[in-house]
Design an enzyme around this catalytic site. Sequence first.
Site, PDB file in Angstrom:
ATOM      1  CE  LYS A   1      -1.191  -0.391   5.231  1.00  0.00           C
ATOM      2  NZ  LYS A   1      -0.097  -0.709   5.024  1.00  0.00           N
TER       3      LYS A   1
ATOM      4  NE  ARG B   1      -1.424   0.000  11.236  1.00  0.00           N
ATOM      5  CZ  ARG B   1      -0.572   0.493  10.034  1.00  0.00           C
ATOM      6  NH1 ARG B   1      -0.786   1.351  10.016  1.00  0.00           N
ATOM      7  NH2 ARG B   1       0.394  -0.363  10.071  1.00  0.00           N
TER       8      ARG B   1
ATOM      9  NE  ARG C   1       8.892  -2.850   4.208  1.00  0.00           N
ATOM     10  CZ  ARG C   1       7.798  -2.633   4.244  1.00  0.00           C
ATOM     11  NH1 ARG C   1       6.722  -2.942   3.463  1.00  0.00           N
ATOM     12  NH2 ARG C   1       6.998  -2.876   5.662  1.00  0.00           N
TER      13      ARG C   1
ATOM     14  NE  ARG D   1       4.392  -4.024  11.196  1.00  0.00           N
ATOM     15  CZ  ARG D   1       5.122  -3.438   9.896  1.00  0.00           C
ATOM     16  NH1 ARG D   1       6.384  -4.153   9.265  1.00  0.00           N
ATOM     17  NH2 ARG D   1       4.682  -2.446   9.113  1.00  0.00           N
TER      18      ARG D   1
HETATM   19  P1  AMP Z   1       3.658   1.152   8.968  1.00  0.00           P
HETATM   20  O1  AMP Z   1       4.034   1.822   8.436  1.00  0.00           O
HETATM   21  O2  AMP Z   1       2.378   2.015   8.430  1.00  0.00           O
HETATM   22  O3  AMP Z   1       3.200   0.024   8.264  1.00  0.00           O
HETATM   23  O4  AMP Z   1       3.241   1.486  10.186  1.00  0.00           O
HETATM   24  C1  AMP Z   1       3.898   1.267  11.192  1.00  0.00           C
HETATM   25  C2  AMP Z   1       3.930   1.289  12.451  1.00  0.00           C
HETATM   26  O5  AMP Z   1       3.367   2.272  13.247  1.00  0.00           O
HETATM   27  C3  AMP Z   1       2.374   0.152  12.741  1.00  0.00           C
HETATM   28  O6  AMP Z   1       3.147  -0.694  13.244  1.00  0.00           O
HETATM   29  C4  AMP Z   1       2.547   0.901  13.803  1.00  0.00           C
HETATM   30  O7  AMP Z   1       3.266   0.472  14.871  1.00  0.00           O
HETATM   31  C5  AMP Z   1       2.482   2.156  13.867  1.00  0.00           C
HETATM   32  N1  AMP Z   1       1.038   3.140  13.049  1.00  0.00           N
HETATM   33  C6  AMP Z   1       0.925   3.429  11.981  1.00  0.00           C
HETATM   34  N2  AMP Z   1       0.276   3.695  11.172  1.00  0.00           N
HETATM   35  C7  AMP Z   1      -0.549   3.721  12.306  1.00  0.00           C
HETATM   36  C8  AMP Z   1      -1.797   4.028  12.968  1.00  0.00           C
HETATM   37  N3  AMP Z   1      -3.053   4.924  12.106  1.00  0.00           N
HETATM   38  N4  AMP Z   1      -2.547   3.720  14.604  1.00  0.00           N
HETATM   39  C9  AMP Z   1      -1.619   3.420  15.133  1.00  0.00           C
HETATM   40  N5  AMP Z   1      -0.777   3.155  14.819  1.00  0.00           N
HETATM   41  C10 AMP Z   1       0.497   2.949  13.743  1.00  0.00           C
END
Ligand code: AMP
Length: 215
Positions: free
Chosen positions: A13, A88, A127, A171
Site C-alpha cells: 500500500k 487502522r 525490505r 503485525r
Molecule cells: P506502517 O509503516 O504503516 O506499516 O506503520 C508502522 C507502524 O507504525 C505500525 O506497526 C504501528 O505501530 C504504527 N502505526 C502506523 N499507522 C498507525 C495507525 N493508524 N494507528 C496506530 N499505529 C500506527
Amino acid sequence: MKMIFLGPPGSGKGTQAKMISVRLGIPQVSTGDMLRSAVREGTPMGLKAKAMMDSGALVADEVVVGIVQERLAKVDCESGFILDGFPRTVPQADALQACLRGLGKDLDVVISLEVDKDAVVERITGRRTCRDCGKMFHVRLDPPTQENICDVCGGELCLRDDDREATIRKRLEVYAEQTAPLIDYYQRFNLVQTIDGMQDISQVQDQILMAMGGK
Ligand code: AMP
C-alpha cells in the site's frame, strides 16, 4: 480524490500510494512515515511511539488521530489525499468521519489490497529502509544501486526493527484483529474496491486506477 489504502503490512500500500500520489498530484498521508520521522527526530511523541512500533503493536488512537487531523487541515490536502496506514481501528475510522465532516469532505474510495500471509513475510524481510530519509528498497524486488546505500541521499540502509519476522507475524495478527473489520465498516458506505495485491506492481497500479475510474 480522497482515498484510503487498506491492507496488511507488506501488501504494497505504501508503494502504490506513493505512485498514485505522484500521478494525481495529491499528498500521500502515511501515519507510519510521520511516526517514523518523529522517532528519528526524537520528539516526545516519537519517543512514546517507538516502543509500540518496535513490538508490532499499534500506537494509541488519540496520537495518530491528532497527527492526521492536523495534516488533513493543511492546504495541500484541499483537492484530495491518499491515507496510507490510517485508519487502522474502528475508533480511528469514526474519528476520521468526524474530521471529514468538519472539513466538509467525503471519502471517494477505499482500496483494499489483498495478499497471501507467507508472501508478505518474504516481502517485508527483504525490505531495507534508509536511516536518514526513510526511502525504502527491497533486496530482490527493488535493490539500491550500491548495496546498503540509499540511492536518494547516500544514507545507510537498515532492516527496520518492526520488519523482523517475529514482529511481522505480530503485525499481521494486529491487522486481522483490529484493521480488517474496517473493510466491512466501509462496505456499509459502498466505498470498498478490492484489489489482488499479489500481482506485479504495475498491474496492481492499473487496477487501482481502473477502480478509481468509476468514482
Ligand atoms: P506502517 O509503516 O504503516 O506499516 O506503520 C508502522 C507502524 O507504525 C505500525 O506497526 C504501528 O505501530 C504504527 N502505526 C502506523 N499507522 C498507525 C495507525 N493508524 N494507528 C496506530 N499505529 C500506527
